[in-house]
Design a protein around this motif. Structure first.
Motif, mmCIF file in Angstrom:
data_model
loop_
_atom_site.group_PDB
_atom_site.id
_atom_site.type_symbol
_atom_site.label_atom_id
_atom_site.label_comp_id
_atom_site.label_asym_id
_atom_site.label_seq_id
_atom_site.Cartn_x
_atom_site.Cartn_y
_atom_site.Cartn_z
ATOM 1 N N THR A 1 -15.771 -34.847 123.020
ATOM 2 C CA THR A 1 -15.525 -35.517 124.289
ATOM 3 C C THR A 1 -14.065 -35.903 124.441
ATOM 4 O O THR A 1 -13.493 -35.793 125.540
ATOM 5 N N SER A 2 -13.442 -36.352 123.359
ATOM 6 C CA SER A 2 -12.038 -36.756 123.456
ATOM 7 C C SER A 2 -11.155 -35.598 123.899
ATOM 8 O O SER A 2 -10.224 -35.779 124.704
ATOM 9 N N LEU A 3 -11.439 -34.398 123.416
ATOM 10 C CA LEU A 3 -10.647 -33.232 123.800
ATOM 11 C C LEU A 3 -10.932 -32.801 125.226
ATOM 12 O O LEU A 3 -10.017 -32.431 125.972
ATOM 13 N N THR A 4 -12.198 -32.842 125.633
ATOM 14 C CA THR A 4 -12.504 -32.432 126.998
ATOM 15 C C THR A 4 -11.888 -33.402 128.006
ATOM 16 O O THR A 4 -11.478 -32.993 129.094
ATOM 17 N N LYS A 5 -11.795 -34.671 127.628
ATOM 18 C CA LYS A 5 -11.174 -35.646 128.530
ATOM 19 C C LYS A 5 -9.663 -35.507 128.554
ATOM 20 O O LYS A 5 -9.022 -35.650 129.608
ATOM 21 N N GLU A 6 -9.080 -35.264 127.400
ATOM 22 C CA GLU A 6 -7.619 -35.200 127.337
ATOM 23 C C GLU A 6 -7.074 -33.929 127.963
ATOM 24 O O GLU A 6 -6.039 -33.957 128.641
ATOM 25 N N TYR A 7 -7.770 -32.805 127.748
ATOM 26 C CA TYR A 7 -7.215 -31.517 128.186
ATOM 27 C C TYR A 7 -7.941 -30.907 129.375
ATOM 28 O O TYR A 7 -7.342 -30.145 130.128
ATOM 29 N N GLY A 8 -9.214 -31.200 129.546
ATOM 30 C CA GLY A 8 -9.980 -30.599 130.628
ATOM 31 C C GLY A 8 -10.544 -29.242 130.243
ATOM 32 O O GLY A 8 -9.988 -28.519 129.415
ATOM 33 N N LEU A 9 -11.679 -28.895 130.853
ATOM 34 C CA LEU A 9 -12.380 -27.679 130.472
ATOM 35 C C LEU A 9 -11.555 -26.425 130.726
ATOM 36 O O LEU A 9 -11.576 -25.490 129.923
ATOM 37 N N ARG A 10 -10.840 -26.373 131.817
ATOM 38 C CA ARG A 10 -10.099 -25.135 132.113
ATOM 39 C C ARG A 10 -9.002 -24.890 131.077
ATOM 40 O O ARG A 10 -8.763 -23.747 130.688
ATOM 41 N N ALA A 11 -8.368 -25.945 130.612
ATOM 42 C CA ALA A 11 -7.338 -25.769 129.575
ATOM 43 C C ALA A 11 -7.957 -25.318 128.263
ATOM 44 O O ALA A 11 -7.308 -24.634 127.465
ATOM 45 N N LEU A 12 -9.223 -25.669 128.040
ATOM 46 C CA LEU A 12 -9.890 -25.323 126.792
ATOM 47 C C LEU A 12 -10.404 -23.886 126.770
ATOM 48 O O LEU A 12 -10.899 -23.419 125.744
ATOM 49 N N THR A 13 -10.282 -23.179 127.894
ATOM 50 C CA THR A 13 -10.702 -21.776 127.891
ATOM 51 C C THR A 13 -9.883 -20.950 126.902
ATOM 52 O O THR A 13 -10.339 -19.890 126.460
ATOM 53 N N ARG A 14 -8.707 -21.424 126.528
ATOM 54 C CA ARG A 14 -7.925 -20.687 125.521
ATOM 55 C C ARG A 14 -8.685 -20.633 124.190
ATOM 56 O O ARG A 14 -8.525 -19.672 123.431
ATOM 57 N N LEU A 15 -9.507 -21.634 123.926
ATOM 58 C CA LEU A 15 -10.319 -21.618 122.708
ATOM 59 C C LEU A 15 -11.525 -20.697 122.866
ATOM 60 O O LEU A 15 -11.858 -19.940 121.952
ATOM 61 N N THR A 16 -12.196 -20.760 124.017
ATOM 62 C CA THR A 16 -13.367 -19.897 124.203
ATOM 63 C C THR A 16 -12.951 -18.434 124.270
ATOM 64 O O THR A 16 -13.675 -17.557 123.797
ATOM 65 N N GLU A 17 -11.800 -18.155 124.842
ATOM 66 C CA GLU A 17 -11.331 -16.767 124.915
ATOM 67 C C GLU A 17 -11.009 -16.226 123.531
ATOM 68 O O GLU A 17 -11.275 -15.053 123.230
ATOM 69 N N ASP A 18 -10.435 -17.061 122.682
ATOM 70 C CA ASP A 18 -10.006 -16.594 121.357
ATOM 71 C C ASP A 18 -11.131 -16.615 120.325
ATOM 72 O O ASP A 18 -11.141 -15.783 119.406
ATOM 73 N N TYR A 19 -12.084 -17.563 120.448
ATOM 74 C CA TYR A 19 -13.082 -17.733 119.390
ATOM 75 C C TYR A 19 -14.524 -17.604 119.871
ATOM 76 O O TYR A 19 -15.441 -17.583 119.046
ATOM 77 N N GLY A 20 -14.739 -17.530 121.173
ATOM 78 C CA GLY A 20 -16.100 -17.487 121.695
ATOM 79 C C GLY A 20 -16.899 -16.283 121.240
ATOM 80 O O GLY A 20 -18.132 -16.344 121.180
ATOM 81 N N GLY A 21 -16.221 -15.192 120.900
ATOM 82 C CA GLY A 21 -16.919 -14.027 120.386
ATOM 83 C C GLY A 21 -17.255 -14.125 118.915
ATOM 84 O O GLY A 21 -18.006 -13.296 118.381
ATOM 85 N N GLN A 22 -16.701 -15.132 118.242
ATOM 86 C CA GLN A 22 -16.899 -15.297 116.799
ATOM 87 C C GLN A 22 -17.902 -16.394 116.471
ATOM 88 O O GLN A 22 -18.639 -16.301 115.482
ATOM 89 N N VAL A 23 -17.941 -17.431 117.292
ATOM 90 C CA VAL A 23 -18.805 -18.571 117.030
ATOM 91 C C VAL A 23 -19.164 -19.206 118.375
ATOM 92 O O VAL A 23 -18.371 -19.164 119.323
ATOM 93 N N ALA A 24 -20.369 -19.765 118.478
ATOM 94 C CA ALA A 24 -20.765 -20.462 119.696
ATOM 95 C C ALA A 24 -19.967 -21.755 119.822
ATOM 96 O O ALA A 24 -19.847 -22.516 118.856
ATOM 97 N N LEU A 25 -19.432 -21.986 120.996
ATOM 98 C CA LEU A 25 -18.647 -23.195 121.240
ATOM 99 C C LEU A 25 -19.409 -24.138 122.171
ATOM 100 O O LEU A 25 -20.011 -23.705 123.160
ATOM 101 N N LEU A 26 -19.372 -25.399 121.838
ATOM 102 C CA LEU A 26 -20.027 -26.447 122.620
ATOM 103 C C LEU A 26 -18.978 -27.388 123.173
ATOM 104 O O LEU A 26 -18.084 -27.823 122.440
ATOM 105 N N ALA A 27 -19.079 -27.707 124.451
ATOM 106 C CA ALA A 27 -18.218 -28.733 125.048
ATOM 107 C C ALA A 27 -19.052 -29.996 125.217
ATOM 108 O O ALA A 27 -20.065 -30.000 125.929
ATOM 109 N N ASP A 28 -18.638 -31.059 124.555
ATOM 110 C CA ASP A 28 -19.387 -32.323 124.599
ATOM 111 C C ASP A 28 -18.933 -33.116 125.821
ATOM 112 O O ASP A 28 -18.235 -34.127 125.701
ATOM 113 N N ILE A 29 -19.364 -32.652 126.995
ATOM 114 C CA ILE A 29 -18.876 -33.243 128.244
ATOM 115 C C ILE A 29 -19.678 -34.472 128.664
ATOM 116 O O ILE A 29 -19.272 -35.187 129.576
ATOM 117 N N LYS A 30 -20.833 -34.704 128.037
ATOM 118 C CA LYS A 30 -21.627 -35.907 128.308
ATOM 119 C C LYS A 30 -21.837 -36.132 129.813
ATOM 120 O O LYS A 30 -21.600 -37.224 130.338
#
Length: 207
Positions: free
Chosen positions: A33-62
């Motif tokens: 949650t701290s990361l989703t609040k600080e950076y926002g989901l769209r900024a975090l797409t850099r992680l899903t683009e780079d690692y989403g094919g390797q491991v399932a990613l969860l965003a704790d957006i609450k």
């Protein structure tokens, strides 16, 4: 049992480094949650683009409201799992469930501070994972194995369970024996001297 590694309260560079170190061992990597609040989901797409094919990613957006909007956004940003608070309205929970189904994603319902009556009321989302969650502010879960066992006795209709809150490596085998679907671990892995080795060691204990 799946191992979920939670990453919280770090900057983007550290988050990327931790994801890279645990991706081979973890089944799910939680962007906290701290990361989703600080950076926002769209900024975090850099992680899903780079690692989403390797491991399932969860965003704790609450999510507490605007369920369809927030869940559509999260899945569109590449996350496989998203969280909604069990205290949210039934309308919000239903909207999140509909989004998860439409995107072939997974809804995790955070049961933080939900009493038995509330859990009974929201216990009908058969595709959702229900997370027994002791908050950081409240400290570690004293007896997660006993907590899960008691939960299953009270709510046999809920089949998919995750547990979070100070989980220790020596508790993983017991949680797996109780049929927990996902064990969520944070600092026990992310603050280890060798993060990758800690993740591998914990994953070995989940099977």
């Amino acid at each position: 049992m799946k191992l979920q590694v939670a990453i919280d309260r770090v900057d983007m560079l550290q988050a990327r480094s931790i994801v890279a170190q645990v991706a081979d061992a973890a089944d799910v990597v939680e962007i906290g949650t701290s990361l989703t609040k600080e950076y926002g989901l769209r900024a975090l797409t850099r992680l899903t683009e780079d690692y989403g094919g390797q491991v399932a990613l969860l965003a704790d957006i609450k999510t507490c409201d605007e369920g369809r909007y927030e869940f559509d956004l999260g899945y569109d940003c590449g996350f496989a799992y998203l969280t909604v608070m069990g205290s949210a309205s039934m309308g919000t929970l239903e909207a999140c469930a509909a989004s998860a189904a439409a995107h072939q994603g997974t809804m995790m319902i955070d049961l933080l501070e939900c009493d038995d009556a509330r859990i009974e009321r929201i216990g009908g989302f058969v595709d959702a994972v229900y997370c027994l969650h002791t908050s950081v502010d409240s400290g570690a879960t004293a007896d997660p194995i006993g907590q899960v066992r008691a939960f299953r006795e009270r709510f046999p209709q809920i089949r998919r369970i995750a547990v979070a809150g100070g989980i220790k490596p020596d508790q993983l085998a017991g949680l797996a024996a109780e049929g927990v679907e996902i064990a969520i671990m944070g600092s026990a892995i992310t603050k280890a001297d060798d993060i990758a080795a800690a993740a591998r060691r914990c994953k070995e204990l989940t099977v």
